[in-house]
Write a protein that holds these residues in place. Structure first.
Motif, short mmCIF file in Angstrom:
data_model
loop_
_atom_site.label_atom_id
_atom_site.label_comp_id
_atom_site.label_asym_id
_atom_site.label_seq_id
_atom_site.Cartn_x
_atom_site.Cartn_y
_atom_site.Cartn_z
N ASP A 116 -110.93 19.86 -34.30
CA ASP A 116 -109.98 20.31 -35.32
C ASP A 116 -109.10 19.14 -35.76
O ASP A 116 -108.54 18.43 -34.92
N ASN A 153 -104.03 17.41 -34.73
CA ASN A 153 -102.99 18.34 -34.29
C ASN A 153 -102.10 17.71 -33.23
O ASN A 153 -101.85 18.28 -32.18
N ASP A 203 -98.78 26.88 -39.05
CA ASP A 203 -98.72 27.60 -37.78
C ASP A 203 -97.90 26.87 -36.71
O ASP A 203 -97.94 27.22 -35.54
N ASN A 230 -101.15 22.97 -42.70
CA ASN A 230 -101.83 23.64 -43.79
C ASN A 230 -101.19 23.21 -45.10
O ASN A 230 -100.70 22.09 -45.20
N GLN A 284 -105.55 27.07 -35.84
CA GLN A 284 -105.87 28.06 -34.80
C GLN A 284 -105.89 29.49 -35.32
O GLN A 284 -106.61 30.33 -34.80
N ASN A 285 -105.11 29.79 -36.36
CA ASN A 285 -105.11 31.12 -36.94
C ASN A 285 -105.95 31.20 -38.21
O ASN A 285 -105.79 32.11 -39.00
N GLY A 286 -106.83 30.24 -38.37
CA GLY A 286 -107.63 30.13 -39.59
C GLY A 286 -108.77 31.11 -39.67
O GLY A 286 -108.82 32.12 -38.97
N GLN A 287 -109.72 30.77 -40.52
CA GLN A 287 -110.82 31.65 -40.84
C GLN A 287 -112.14 30.88 -40.73
O GLN A 287 -112.20 29.69 -41.03
N LYS A 297 -114.44 26.14 -39.37
CA LYS A 297 -113.18 26.85 -39.11
C LYS A 297 -112.14 26.12 -39.96
O LYS A 297 -111.95 24.91 -39.83
N THR A 319 -100.65 23.02 -37.15
CA THR A 319 -101.36 22.56 -38.34
C THR A 319 -100.49 22.89 -39.55
O THR A 319 -100.20 24.07 -39.77
N PHE A 369 -103.57 29.33 -46.28
CA PHE A 369 -103.33 29.32 -44.84
C PHE A 369 -101.90 28.86 -44.58
O PHE A 369 -101.47 27.85 -45.13
N GLU A 370 -101.20 29.59 -43.74
CA GLU A 370 -99.81 29.30 -43.42
C GLU A 370 -99.69 28.21 -42.37
O GLU A 370 -100.56 28.06 -41.52
#
Length: 162
Positions: A58, A129, A11, A16, A82-85, A78, A14, A8-9
């Motif tokens: 989160d 965050n 963002d 990561n 925010q752009n996670g999976q 999650k 976060t 995960f990049e």
């Protein structure tokens, strides 16, 4: 042992990690996982163990990596900010979450129990965050070493790639 690897990049909220999240489906089966997971983690030098649920807010840790073993039920997590999976984990699954990787349980997760642990029994911090903690967190995360032993197999830890 089957392992799935996910990156995960950063963002901008976060951090990561340069290290991957490692999902290990069905590494333990049967009854008593609330004893088996913490005992295994502790034996492999992943201490400061706990049994609980995962926060639904989160957050990430900048002071340590984390392993989670699902002892009962199932949970939707999650991972990655925010752009996670979204991940579906159930009793017997384990996941290694490197420092800096955002994670939280989705509100529909109920009736589950998780065991957690940290390499060398490290103490975790909780960062929700918070922009004012972002840069200092990134610096701490970058300096953390990879764990010595794998929390489940006990073998020398090779999975993290820098």
């Amino acid at each position: 042992m089957k392992q799935e690897v996910y990156f995960f990049e950063d963002d901008g909220i976060t951090p990561n990690s340069r290290y991957p999240v490692i999902v290990m489906p069905q590494v333990c089966k049967g009854e008593g996982l609330e004893n088996i997971f913490p005992g295994t983690f502790k034996k492999n030098n992943w201490g400061n163990n706990w049994l609980d649920i995962i926060q639904s807010r989160d957050h990430y840790h900048s002071s340590t990596h984390e392993v989670l073993g699902i002892c009962k039920g199932e949970v939707h997590l999650k991972i990655g900010g925010q752009n996670g999976q979204l991940f579906h984990l159930e009793a017997g699954d384990a996941i290694i979450i490197p420092a800096g990787v955002g994670h939280f349980s989705i509100a529909d997760s109920t009736g589950y129990l998780v065991a957690g642990g940290y390499p060398d029994g490290n103490t975790w911090d909780m960062i929700y965050n918070e922009p004012e903690k972002y840069e200092a967190s990134k610096q701490r995360i970058w300096l953390l070493p990879k764990p010595t032993l794998h929390p489940v197999s006990g073998e020398p830890f090779k999975e993290f790639i820098s």
